[in-house]
Design a protein around this motif. Structure first.
Motif, mmCIF file in Angstrom:
data_model
loop_
_atom_site.group_PDB
_atom_site.id
_atom_site.type_symbol
_atom_site.label_atom_id
_atom_site.label_comp_id
_atom_site.label_asym_id
_atom_site.label_seq_id
_atom_site.Cartn_x
_atom_site.Cartn_y
_atom_site.Cartn_z
ATOM 1 N N HIS A 179 52.649 53.823 32.758
ATOM 2 C CA HIS A 179 53.979 53.232 32.914
ATOM 3 C C HIS A 179 53.761 51.789 33.345
ATOM 4 O O HIS A 179 53.013 51.520 34.274
ATOM 5 C CB HIS A 179 54.790 53.981 33.976
ATOM 6 C CG HIS A 179 54.918 55.440 33.681
ATOM 7 N ND1 HIS A 179 55.896 55.944 32.860
ATOM 8 C CD2 HIS A 179 54.183 56.502 34.086
ATOM 9 C CE1 HIS A 179 55.763 57.258 32.783
ATOM 10 N NE2 HIS A 179 54.726 57.611 33.517
ATOM 11 N N SER A 234 57.880 51.854 28.246
ATOM 12 C CA SER A 234 58.070 52.607 29.480
ATOM 13 C C SER A 234 58.976 51.862 30.442
ATOM 14 O O SER A 234 58.812 50.677 30.673
ATOM 15 C CB SER A 234 56.725 52.869 30.151
ATOM 16 O OG SER A 234 56.944 53.493 31.390
ATOM 17 N N ASP A 282 59.994 53.922 33.292
ATOM 18 C CA ASP A 282 59.881 54.791 34.461
ATOM 19 C C ASP A 282 58.703 54.325 35.319
ATOM 20 O O ASP A 282 57.649 54.940 35.353
ATOM 21 C CB ASP A 282 59.693 56.248 34.020
ATOM 22 C CG ASP A 282 59.790 57.226 35.183
ATOM 23 O OD1 ASP A 282 60.370 56.867 36.226
ATOM 24 O OD2 ASP A 282 59.280 58.351 35.041
#
Length: 124
Positions: free
Chosen positions: A58, A66, A68
């Protein structure tokens, strides 16, 4: 105000920024529960890149898909108080990592609620 000096225990909780508890961020729930439990303090740190048990990286880099990002919540208090709080973390953290470290508190000073000044002596 909570007094805290000397030997203490630090719990660090690593979760994802998008992890939720009843439709609100999980890190918010953890901080609010730590506050309600009377713990000395909690801080949330947002990472810029990382991976965990899923092995997915991430990242905050612009071209990455990404979003998150990793989040770390750090709580420090006496060993007894931290260990008493662990069952709540067991309930809340479904995916992530929870670690404990012994530490020594050298200074723990808050603001004077009325004056807004820190407990530091001398000029600000």
């Amino acid at each position: 105000m909570t007094r805290l000096t000397g030997s203490a225990l630090r719990v660090t909780i690593f979760i994802g920024e998008n992890d939720v508890w009843h439709h609100k961020p999980l890190y918010t729930e953890i901080v609010h529960r730590a506050h309600a439990a009377g713990l000395a303090g909690a801080s949330v740190f947002r990472g810029i890149e990382g991976f965990g048990a899923s092995s997915l990286i991430h990242t905050s880099r612009l071209l990455s898909l990404s979003e998150d990002l990793p989040v770390a919540i750090v709580i420090v208090d006496t060993e007894d108080r931290v260990r008493a709080f662990l069952p709540q973390l067991d309930e809340l953290v479904g995916e992530g990592l929870v670690i404990l470290d012994g530490c020594e508190v050298i200074r723990y000073v808050g603001r004077d609620a009325e004056s807004g000044k820190t407990g530091k002596k001398g000029k600000r």
